[in-house]
Each structure stands twice: as C-alpha cells, then as structure tokens.
Design a protein around this motif. Structure first.
Motif, PDB file in Angstrom:
ATOM      1  N   SER A   1       4.991  81.655  39.626  1.00 50.21           N
ATOM      2  CA  SER A   1       5.750  82.835  38.780  1.00 50.21           C
ATOM      3  C   SER A   1       7.361  82.545  38.922  1.00 50.21           C
ATOM      4  O   SER A   1       7.822  81.924  40.014  1.00 50.21           O
ATOM      5  N   LEU A   2       8.313  82.787  38.045  1.00 50.95           N
ATOM      6  CA  LEU A   2       9.598  82.461  38.146  1.00 50.95           C
ATOM      7  C   LEU A   2      10.145  83.813  37.886  1.00 50.95           C
ATOM      8  O   LEU A   2       9.882  84.369  36.714  1.00 50.95           O
ATOM      9  N   SER A   3      11.197  84.267  38.477  1.00 49.30           N
ATOM     10  CA  SER A   3      11.927  85.332  38.439  1.00 49.30           C
ATOM     11  C   SER A   3      13.552  85.179  38.730  1.00 49.30           C
ATOM     12  O   SER A   3      13.793  84.410  39.506  1.00 49.30           O
ATOM     13  N   ILE A   4      14.214  86.205  37.920  1.00 46.04           N
ATOM     14  CA  ILE A   4      15.576  86.093  38.162  1.00 46.04           C
ATOM     15  C   ILE A   4      16.107  87.131  39.347  1.00 46.04           C
ATOM     16  O   ILE A   4      15.854  88.388  39.100  1.00 46.04           O
ATOM     17  N   ALA A   5      16.329  86.715  40.584  1.00 42.29           N
ATOM     18  CA  ALA A   5      16.540  87.601  41.838  1.00 42.29           C
ATOM     19  C   ALA A   5      17.949  88.147  41.446  1.00 42.29           C
ATOM     20  O   ALA A   5      18.285  89.165  42.171  1.00 42.29           O
ATOM     21  N   GLN A   6      19.053  87.218  41.022  1.00 40.88           N
ATOM     22  CA  GLN A   6      20.245  87.465  40.717  1.00 40.88           C
ATOM     23  C   GLN A   6      20.974  87.367  39.339  1.00 40.88           C
ATOM     24  O   GLN A   6      20.535  86.295  39.313  1.00 40.88           O
ATOM     25  N   GLN A   7      21.257  88.177  38.652  1.00 44.08           N
ATOM     26  CA  GLN A   7      21.423  87.884  37.264  1.00 44.08           C
ATOM     27  C   GLN A   7      22.560  86.998  36.995  1.00 44.08           C
ATOM     28  O   GLN A   7      23.248  86.665  37.860  1.00 44.08           O
ATOM     29  N   PHE A   8      22.240  86.258  35.596  1.00 39.28           N
ATOM     30  CA  PHE A   8      23.387  85.425  34.953  1.00 39.28           C
ATOM     31  C   PHE A   8      24.260  86.145  34.513  1.00 39.28           C
ATOM     32  O   PHE A   8      23.913  87.750  34.185  1.00 39.28           O
ATOM     33  N   GLN A   9      25.353  85.786  33.820  1.00 37.07           N
ATOM     34  CA  GLN A   9      26.218  86.807  33.001  1.00 37.07           C
ATOM     35  C   GLN A   9      26.018  86.813  31.500  1.00 37.07           C
ATOM     36  O   GLN A   9      26.580  87.729  30.830  1.00 37.07           O
ATOM     37  N   GLY A  10      25.515  85.828  30.990  1.00 36.81           N
ATOM     38  CA  GLY A  10      24.845  85.847  29.672  1.00 36.81           C
ATOM     39  C   GLY A  10      24.223  84.545  29.264  1.00 36.81           C
ATOM     40  O   GLY A  10      23.557  83.656  30.155  1.00 36.81           O
ATOM     41  N   ARG A  11      24.087  84.436  28.038  1.00 39.12           N
ATOM     42  CA  ARG A  11      23.521  83.374  26.994  1.00 39.12           C
ATOM     43  C   ARG A  11      24.437  82.827  26.030  1.00 39.12           C
ATOM     44  O   ARG A  11      24.937  83.676  25.328  1.00 39.12           O
ATOM     45  N   ASN A  12      24.111  81.661  25.686  1.00 44.69           N
ATOM     46  CA  ASN A  12      24.662  80.976  24.469  1.00 44.69           C
ATOM     47  C   ASN A  12      24.092  80.018  23.863  1.00 44.69           C
ATOM     48  O   ASN A  12      23.147  79.380  24.378  1.00 44.69           O
ATOM     49  N   ASN A  13      24.425  79.422  22.653  1.00 45.03           N
ATOM     50  CA  ASN A  13      23.801  78.457  21.752  1.00 45.03           C
ATOM     51  C   ASN A  13      24.755  77.305  21.648  1.00 45.03           C
ATOM     52  O   ASN A  13      24.735  76.729  20.553  1.00 45.03           O
ATOM     53  N   SER A  14      25.722  76.929  22.745  1.00 43.90           N
ATOM     54  CA  SER A  14      26.779  76.104  22.649  1.00 43.90           C
ATOM     55  C   SER A  14      26.776  74.900  23.197  1.00 43.90           C
ATOM     56  O   SER A  14      27.545  74.190  23.592  1.00 43.90           O
ATOM     57  N   GLY A  15      25.186  74.462  23.533  1.00 50.10           N
ATOM     58  CA  GLY A  15      24.867  73.111  24.296  1.00 50.10           C
ATOM     59  C   GLY A  15      25.192  71.821  23.125  1.00 50.10           C
ATOM     60  O   GLY A  15      25.062  72.229  22.063  1.00 50.10           O
TER      61      GLY A  15
END
Length: 396
Positions: free
Chosen positions: A269-283
C-alpha cells in the motif's frame, strides 16, 4: 550295510561342517518372512539368535541378535546413515526416491519420497481387531503414517493426516494417489500418471506447488523476475491506462494493493503521510519515454516554505530489497530542483523542461514493520518541487 552306516555318518559330518562355515547363508534360505511374520517372532521371543532373516516386505536381511531383537544385516550401498547424514542428503536434494535408508541413530527405516524428503517406514505395525480399527477411524485417532494390521480381515491400514485410516489392500507398498509418496506411474507426489490430480509444473500458468509467483520460484522453477510498480501522480483526467497505479488525491491519497507490471495485485500500500500542496498538468513531454505522456505531464507539487511532503509504503516484504526511480517535469525555465530522500540517502532532479532524466535510490530494505518512507523537499534555489512518476522495483 556297514557302507551305508559310514555314508550317513559322513553326510552328517559334511552338514555340520557346512553349517559351521556358512551358518547364515544357508539358514537364510529357510527364513524368508514378511515384516508382520518377523514382528510376530520378535514379540513371541522365538527368533533364533545368529540367524539371518530375509524381510520379504522391506527386501532387506535382518540378523537376530537375541530371541526378541533384530538388526539390519546390510543395506544397499550408502544406505546405513546417521540422522545428520540423512539431513545432509535431504538438504542437498540427493535422496533417491523409493530407496530404503537405515537411520543408525533413530534405529528406523526411512524411504526416499522425493530428492529432498523421506518417509518413515513403520516396521512394527499396530495389531488391532476390526472393532478397534472401526473405533480409531471413527474417532480419527490414528497416527499419521503408522501402519495398523487388522488381525481379523488380515489387512493393512495406514494412518492419514486427519487421523483416519486408509486401507492398503494387504500390500505394504501398494502405490496410491494419497500416500504422500511418488510411486506407481505418478510423475509427482500423488499426481500425474493414473492419478486424478495434475502435477504442478513451471509452465502451466497456475500458481501451484511451492511457486512464489505463477510458474516461478520455489525449488523446481526458475527464480521469479523482479517486479515493478508504477505510480502516476496527478489529475484523474490524465490517468495512465494499463498496469499503472494512479493517485489523484494529493492531500490524503492512498493506494491499497498496488498492481505490478504483470497485472497482479500485491499486498503493498502507498499513502500520503504529509500532504503535497497541489497538482498540475504542466509537465514537459515530447516523447513517450521513459514513461507514457499521460504520466509525464501531470504531477503533485510542493513549496519550499511548506512542510515537506512524505509518502509511506507499507506491507513490504522485509526479506527483499526495493529500488526507487523518480521522474519530475515542469514547463518552466526556473530552477525546479526536487530532492527525494529515503533514510540517509538523497537524490536530486531539476524538473525544469525535463523530458527523460530520472534519479534513483537502490537496494533499500524495509523497516521491521514492512514500511519505507520517502520525504521530499526543494533545492536551495527552487521555490517548487515536483513528483510525476514513482517507479518501485521489488528485487527477488
């Protein structure tokens, strides 16, 4: 008349001389007895000390050392072994199936079952009446592997793993499809040949036998290949199809039972223990390498002035090592160096207009609880960091 008297005396002298010189080889001819018959002689104390008896059941000679005790006179070459020597044979897969071995420490016969195992040959069967046999079978109190002789029906029964009894048709070594041995026309233990069970093979497309994965691992099959797990971080609108794991929730996201590159669901299993600040589609991506464009173009991002994000992988195999490859990309000319850390090892990757570069941390052993934690932060001159793809390899 005198001639015949001297002839009889002479013949007796010859017989006595022969018995003195060849006591065992001559007498053994008249002592061909089954295991059951020999056991009866032992129990009644009517063995003749010094005689060699041929056990017609086990196909070995036994010498009477007293009126109630027998010991193997000889065994096939290399068959008189100590318990430690037998263990060495098993560990090195050199046991000969169907061959009898005399355990000189335990004073018992062991019969080769496979190249790495033996079964104990019970030479002292339990003598029971039909009523006693029925009671044992009803109560399931039989000792597994032990032979029981029905004194009324004159039939052998063998104790099964569940405590029941199985008839052996009066033949101690009659091959059956549930005796725990490879015998008869079987091609494996209790399978193949005329048995209904199909033997496990390393190319049947089924997880069976002692295989670790389908058709690999265990004693007989080749080692299983390393398994790969691919995670695409970003929006659901740009998920990557196939054997990919897509994570959309950058704050509290969790993936239970990661799918490997063969399409098999794992316990990981994979879980986020400390959150990111966001997501985007700019790769930034102009080619489908090293990952599909759908995975390269979306990401989770984190800021320098926020608490660094952390990912935790759980239910990993503590007996294996894992390697991690990170890919990050952002359409920008500014510094977007992202730093990824596992334990005391850190690697960095500038995501700015990155098309194909990756960084890796290799051969990490999970903690005792089966977890590995990955933390992220920005480079010294970067305001943002990114994670588009995480590739995990489980080494077998």
């Amino acid at each position: 008349m005198l001639y015949y008297r001297y002839k009889n005396v002479f013949n007796k002298i010859l017989l006595i001389t022969a018995l003195f010189i060849f006591p065992n080889s001559i007498l053994a001819v008249n002592t061909r007895l089954s295991t059951t018959e020999l056991t009866t002689l032992q129990t009644s104390g009517t063995l003749v000390p010094g005689y060699n008896y041929w056990d017609t059941t086990l196909k070995v000679y036994k010498k009477a050392v007293s009126q109630s005790s027998l010991q193997p006179l000889f065994a096939p070459n290399g068959s008189l072994l100590s318990a430690a020597e037998l263990t060495t044979l098993k560990d090195s897969h050199q046991v000969v199936p169907h061959k009898l071995y005399w355990n000189t420490d335990a004073q018992i016969y062991e019969k080769g079952a496979t190249t790495s195992s033996t079964t104990i040959v019970n030479t002292s069967p339990s003598w029971k009446t039909s009523s006693e046999i029925s009671t044992i079978n009803t109560l399931k109190s039989a000792a597994p592997g032990i032979l029981y002789w029905n004194t009324e029906s004159q039939q052998y029964f063998r104790g099964q793993e569940d405590g029941s009894l199985s008839a052996l048709n009066n033949e101690l070594d009659t091959p059956t499809c549930n005796d725990g041995e490879q015998n008869g026309d079987e091609t494996g233990i209790d399978c193949g040949g005329s048995c209904p069970n199909i033997c496990a093979t390393c190319n049947d497309g089924i997880l069976n036998g002692d295989e670790e994965k389908i058709d690999c691992g265990g004693q007989d099959c080749t080692s299983c290949p390393d398994l790969k797990y691919l995670i695409d971080f970003g929006r659901n609108s740009t998920t990557t199809p196939g054997n990919w794991n897509n994570l959309d929730n950058y704050a509290t996201g969790q993936l239970v039972g990661l799918v490997d590159d063969l399409g098999e669901t794992s316990n990981i299993s994979l879980s986020i223990a400390q959150q990111f600040q966001g997501r985007n589609n700019s790769g930034y991506s102009t080619i489908e390498s090293p990952y599909p464009n759908t995975a390269k173009r979306d990401s989770f991002y984190f800021r320098r002035w926020h608490t660094p994000p952390e990912i935790v992988l759980s239910d990993l195999d503590t007996d294996k090592e894992y390697s991690f490859t990170f890919y990050a990309s952002r359409r920008t000319s500014r510094d977007r160096t992202s730093i990824y850390t596992i334990n005391d090892t850190s690697v960095s990757l500038n995501a700015a207009y990155n098309n194909t570069n990756t960084v890796s941390i290799s051969n990490i052993t999970p903690e005792a609880d089966g977890t590995i934690s990955i933390s992220m932060t920005t480079g010294e001159n970067a305001s943002y960091g990114y994670l588009n793809v995480l590739e995990i390899v489980e080494h077998n």
